[in-house]
Enzyme design. Structure first.
Site, PDB file in Angstrom:
ATOM      1  N   GLY A   1     -17.824  53.590 125.152  1.00 14.45           N
ATOM      2  CA  GLY A   1     -16.752  54.525 124.816  1.00 14.45           C
ATOM      3  C   GLY A   1     -16.965  55.012 123.388  1.00 14.45           C
ATOM      4  N   ARG A   2     -15.876  55.510 122.787  1.00 16.54           N
ATOM      5  CA  ARG A   2     -16.000  56.079 121.439  1.00 16.54           C
ATOM      6  C   ARG A   2     -16.586  55.082 120.448  1.00 16.54           C
ATOM      7  NH1 ARG A   2     -10.742  57.728 122.748  1.00 16.54           N
ATOM      8  NH2 ARG A   2     -10.401  59.982 122.823  1.00 16.54           N
ATOM      9  N   ILE A   3     -16.049  53.851 120.469  1.00 15.77           N
ATOM     10  CA  ILE A   3     -16.477  52.886 119.450  1.00 15.77           C
ATOM     11  C   ILE A   3     -17.909  52.419 119.726  1.00 15.77           C
ATOM     12  CG2 ILE A   3     -15.983  50.640 118.370  1.00 15.77           C
ATOM     13  CD1 ILE A   3     -12.980  51.192 118.996  1.00 15.77           C
TER      14      ILE A   3
ATOM     15  N   THR B   1     -15.616  42.882 118.521  1.00 11.35           N
ATOM     16  CA  THR B   1     -14.540  43.563 117.782  1.00 11.35           C
ATOM     17  C   THR B   1     -13.600  44.242 118.777  1.00 11.35           C
ATOM     18  OG1 THR B   1     -15.934  45.537 117.544  1.00 11.35           O
ATOM     19  CG2 THR B   1     -15.912  43.995 115.689  1.00 11.35           C
TER      20      THR B   1
ATOM     21  N   ARG C   1     -11.547  42.724 122.184  1.00 17.33           N
ATOM     22  CA  ARG C   1     -10.367  41.896 122.418  1.00 17.33           C
ATOM     23  C   ARG C   1     -10.839  40.458 122.600  1.00 17.33           C
ATOM     24  NH1 ARG C   1      -7.668  45.233 120.470  1.00 17.33           N
ATOM     25  NH2 ARG C   1      -5.885  46.362 121.328  1.00 17.33           N
TER      26      ARG C   1
ATOM     27  N   GLU D   1      -5.023  34.417 119.611  1.00 18.63           N
ATOM     28  CA  GLU D   1      -4.990  35.153 118.370  1.00 18.63           C
ATOM     29  C   GLU D   1      -3.582  35.054 117.783  1.00 18.63           C
ATOM     30  OE1 GLU D   1      -5.809  39.693 117.461  1.00 18.63           O
ATOM     31  OE2 GLU D   1      -7.571  38.685 118.285  1.00 18.63           O
TER      32      GLU D   1
ATOM     33  N   HIS E   1      -8.884  40.177 112.928  1.00 15.76           N
ATOM     34  CA  HIS E   1      -8.565  41.422 113.641  1.00 15.76           C
ATOM     35  C   HIS E   1      -8.301  42.571 112.656  1.00 15.76           C
ATOM     36  CE1 HIS E   1      -6.867  43.026 117.722  1.00 15.76           C
ATOM     37  NE2 HIS E   1      -7.485  43.979 117.027  1.00 15.76           N
TER      38      HIS E   1
HETATM   39  C1  DGY Z   1      -6.547  48.625 118.479  1.00 16.03           C
HETATM   40  O1  DGY Z   1      -6.101  49.676 118.003  1.00 16.03           O
HETATM   41  O2  DGY Z   1      -6.522  48.402 119.688  1.00 16.03           O
HETATM   42  C2  DGY Z   1      -7.153  47.635 117.541  1.00 16.03           C
HETATM   43  O3  DGY Z   1      -7.443  46.435 118.136  1.00 16.03           O
HETATM   44  C3  DGY Z   1      -6.274  47.428 116.323  1.00 16.03           C
HETATM   45  O4  DGY Z   1      -6.377  48.546 115.555  1.00 16.03           O
END
Ligand code: DGY
Length: 322
Positions: free
Chosen positions: A157-159, A237, A239, A268, A287
């Site tokens: 995806g974007r990230i 990074t 979940r 968490e 997080h």
């Molecule tokens: C999100 O936006 O889902 C991140 O985990 C926190 O910014």
């Protein structure tokens, strides 16, 4: 005319909060810890809008407790696994999120973790604090090179794409697993799409960028961690629950994989005495993927815009598809 009533479940940056205060009658939760579920359930009764965070459980009972006048739920995050989206859709309540604006910040943090793991930054800091730095040493704290190494991106995806762009600059080989991406789209970014098992077997670094769903819960478990290289690094990074923490502990302890660098954990927050934290080959940060000033301001603004649009009965600028 009376202003719409809204509950905002934490103090958010003024860039968003001030917009909301200008147009709404705001009940603001001001404590550091999130409102307990029972308290949240009480406080949402009779509100027209709810601005929530990923730490709030928004389930059907809570929506019903709010009442039929609830017009919008706006989450200040891109992820929304804490919200029962089908239940909101059944009640005709649009749900907003904050996609896009946190892509670069989260990709930066992913890369910071990846580099920290590769070049043993955290161990190096501790080495000095422990008084071990006596001289320049030819064979101490040797890490891994990024150039020429293979990065496996799970979720394009974007990230995931933004991480790939950074990795290209470091001359890494890029492979990815994503069932909805096409080989052509991936090739444009210099990425080769592969099956999941192939990604695990080939990658020197595996980076997770998939949402948390029932399908991805504990995607990284004893079996899948066992398919990674023993020299590989796992970066998460996305979940926390995508990685089984017990399996990760075993894999790091017995050398199944070399290192893990996490921005998210299960549970968490992770307790300071959690056994994972006793391992030397693990780095955890709390997080903070989206935690840059500009990004958090933009997230707050978008969350406010979604909330206000929903209160007016307009389409949300960023609405989660049911
Ligand atoms: C999100 O936006 O889902 C991140 O985990 C926190 O910014």
């Amino acid at each position: 005319m009376a202003k719409p009533k809204v509950f905002v479940s934490r103090i958010i940056p003024a860039a968003g909060l001030d917009k909301i205060k200008a147009e709404c009658d705001v009940d603001l939760w001001t404590e550091q810890m999130p409102p307990p579920y029972e308290v949240l359930t009480e406080r949402v009764q009779g509100v027209d809008g709810l601005l929530c965070l990923l730490t709030d459980r928004i389930d059907p009972a809570l929506m019903d407790a709010a009442g039929p006048q609830l017009k919008v739920i706006s989450q200040m995050a891109v992820g929304y696994d804490n919200i029962d989206i089908p239940a909101a859709a059944e009640r005709n309540i649009p749900v907003g999120n904050t996609p896009g604006v946190l892509t670069e910040a989260t990709a930066d943090l992913t890369f910071a973790l990846l580099l920290a793991a590769a070049r043993r930054i955290v161990e190096g800091v501790q080495y000095i604090k422990d008084g071990k730095w006596k001289t320049w040493e030819p064979e101490t704290l040797l890490g891994a090179d990024l150039s020429g190494a293979t990065l496996g991106i799970v979720g394009l995806g974007r990230i995931g794409k933004a991480v790939a762009q950074r990795a290209s600059g470091f001359e890494m080989n890029l492979i990815a697993y994503d069932r909805s991406a096409t080989a052509e789209q991936a090739a444009e970014l210099g990425i080769r799409l592969v099956e999941f098992d192939e990604l695990l077997a080939e990658s020197d670094f595996v980076s997770l960028h998939t949402p948390l769903t029932e399908e991805t819960r504990h995607l990284m478990n004893a079996e899948t961690l066992g398919k990674m290289k023993s020299t590989a690094v796992l970066v998460n990074t996305a979940r926390g629950p995508i990685v089984d923490p017990d399996a990760l502990y075993d894999a790091l302890k017995d050398g199944t994989i070399a290192y893990a660098a996490l921005d998210v954990t299960e549970p968490e927050p992770i307790a300071p005495d959690h056994r994972l934290l006793s391992l030397p080959n693990l780095t955890v940060v709390p997080h903070i993927g989206s935690a840059s000033v500009r990004t958090r301001n933009r997230m707050a603004e978008i969350a406010a815009d979604n909330l206000l649009a929903g209160l007016r009965g307009d389409p949300l600028p960023h609405q989660v598809k049911p």
